[in-house]
Motif scaffolding. Structure first.
Motif, PDB file in Angstrom:
ATOM      1  N   ILE A  17       0.836  -1.206   0.000  1.00 15.18           N
ATOM      2  CA  ILE A  17       0.000   0.000   0.000  1.00 15.18           C
ATOM      3  C   ILE A  17       0.868   1.253   0.000  1.00 15.18           C
ATOM      4  O   ILE A  17       0.604   2.203  -0.751  1.00 15.18           O
ATOM      5  CB  ILE A  17      -0.966  -0.015   1.198  1.00 15.18           C
ATOM      6  N   VAL A  18       1.916   1.271   0.810  1.00 15.04           N
ATOM      7  CA  VAL A  18       2.804   2.438   0.861  1.00 15.04           C
ATOM      8  C   VAL A  18       3.503   2.626  -0.479  1.00 15.04           C
ATOM      9  O   VAL A  18       3.636   3.758  -0.963  1.00 15.04           O
ATOM     10  CB  VAL A  18       3.818   2.293   2.011  1.00 15.04           C
ATOM     11  N   ARG A  51       9.873   7.772 -14.725  1.00 10.57           N
ATOM     12  CA  ARG A  51       8.430   7.765 -14.483  1.00 10.57           C
ATOM     13  C   ARG A  51       7.795   6.476 -15.006  1.00 10.57           C
ATOM     14  O   ARG A  51       6.969   5.865 -14.326  1.00 10.57           O
ATOM     15  CB  ARG A  51       7.786   8.987 -15.137  1.00 10.57           C
ATOM     16  N   ASP A  52       8.189   6.036 -16.178  1.00 10.86           N
ATOM     17  CA  ASP A  52       7.624   4.809 -16.736  1.00 10.86           C
ATOM     18  C   ASP A  52       8.024   3.575 -15.934  1.00 10.86           C
ATOM     19  O   ASP A  52       7.213   2.669 -15.736  1.00 10.86           O
ATOM     20  CB  ASP A  52       8.050   4.647 -18.194  1.00 10.86           C
ATOM     21  N   CYS A  53       9.270   3.531 -15.475  1.00 12.46           N
ATOM     22  CA  CYS A  53       9.711   2.393 -14.660  1.00 12.46           C
ATOM     23  C   CYS A  53       8.971   2.345 -13.332  1.00 12.46           C
ATOM     24  O   CYS A  53       8.563   1.268 -12.890  1.00 12.46           O
ATOM     25  CB  CYS A  53      11.207   2.456 -14.428  1.00 12.46           C
ATOM     26  N   PHE A  57       6.421  -0.470 -11.733  1.00 14.53           N
ATOM     27  CA  PHE A  57       6.611  -0.983 -10.389  1.00 14.53           C
ATOM     28  C   PHE A  57       5.331  -0.860  -9.562  1.00 14.53           C
ATOM     29  O   PHE A  57       5.011  -1.746  -8.762  1.00 14.53           O
ATOM     30  CB  PHE A  57       7.768  -0.244  -9.709  1.00 14.53           C
ATOM     31  N   VAL A  58       4.580   0.211  -9.764  1.00 10.31           N
ATOM     32  CA  VAL A  58       3.319   0.386  -9.043  1.00 10.31           C
ATOM     33  C   VAL A  58       2.292  -0.644  -9.499  1.00 10.31           C
ATOM     34  O   VAL A  58       1.538  -1.181  -8.682  1.00 10.31           O
ATOM     35  CB  VAL A  58       2.793   1.828  -9.203  1.00 10.31           C
ATOM     36  N   ILE A  59       2.266  -0.952 -10.772  1.00  7.61           N
ATOM     37  CA  ILE A  59       1.353  -1.991 -11.260  1.00  7.61           C
ATOM     38  C   ILE A  59       1.722  -3.344 -10.650  1.00  7.61           C
ATOM     39  O   ILE A  59       0.854  -4.104 -10.219  1.00  7.61           O
ATOM     40  CB  ILE A  59       1.370  -2.039 -12.804  1.00  7.61           C
ATOM     41  N   TYR A  60       3.011  -3.628 -10.580  1.00  6.66           N
ATOM     42  CA  TYR A  60       3.471  -4.859  -9.925  1.00  6.66           C
ATOM     43  C   TYR A  60       3.066  -4.865  -8.453  1.00  6.66           C
ATOM     44  O   TYR A  60       2.617  -5.881  -7.928  1.00  6.66           O
ATOM     45  CB  TYR A  60       4.985  -4.985 -10.075  1.00  6.66           C
ATOM     46  N   SER A  61       3.222  -3.732  -7.783  1.00  5.81           N
ATOM     47  CA  SER A  61       2.856  -3.639  -6.365  1.00  5.81           C
ATOM     48  C   SER A  61       1.361  -3.840  -6.165  1.00  5.81           C
ATOM     49  O   SER A  61       0.936  -4.469  -5.196  1.00  5.81           O
ATOM     50  CB  SER A  61       3.277  -2.288  -5.792  1.00  5.81           C
TER      51      SER A  61
END
Length: 103
Positions: A17-18, A51-53, A57-61
């Motif tokens: 979440i963080v 920004r794209d990387c 990473f947020v999608i993976y999270s």
């Protein structure tokens, strides 16, 4: 973000979440730097790459958080084991026909 870090009672879930919530300030800061250095193509490319990387990473999270909510990959696999896959061809063919007619 601060409240999640302060009350870190479910670390397996709150870690994801963080990481997802940190997307907003990092994306905003990166966008601001991109606007400041818009005329400098060398730096602009690096800001877009970062920004794209981080977006990936947020999608993976997010997907990892969903796995955590559902009890892990083993629990998900045991839940769907033996169930037939249902194909919904009507909606896909309807979408493709609407998409093809728009051109």
């Amino acid at each position: 973000i601060y409240q999640h870090l302060r009350c870190y009672s479910h670390p397996a879930e709150q870690r994801w979440i963080v990481r997802i919530l940190l997307f907003v300030p990092i994306y905003a800061l990166d966008s601001w730097f991109s606007l400041l250095f818009f005329n400098n193509d060398d730096l602009y490319v690096y800001f877009n790459t970062v920004r794209d990387c981080y977006e990936a990473f947020v999608i993976y999270s997010f997907l990892s958080l969903l796995y955590e909510y559902l009890g892990g990959e083993g629990n998900i696999m045991s839940e769907i084991r033996g169930k037939p896959i249902k194909y919904v061809s009507l909606s896909v063919s309807l979408f493709l026909s609407l998409y093809a007619s728009s051109f």
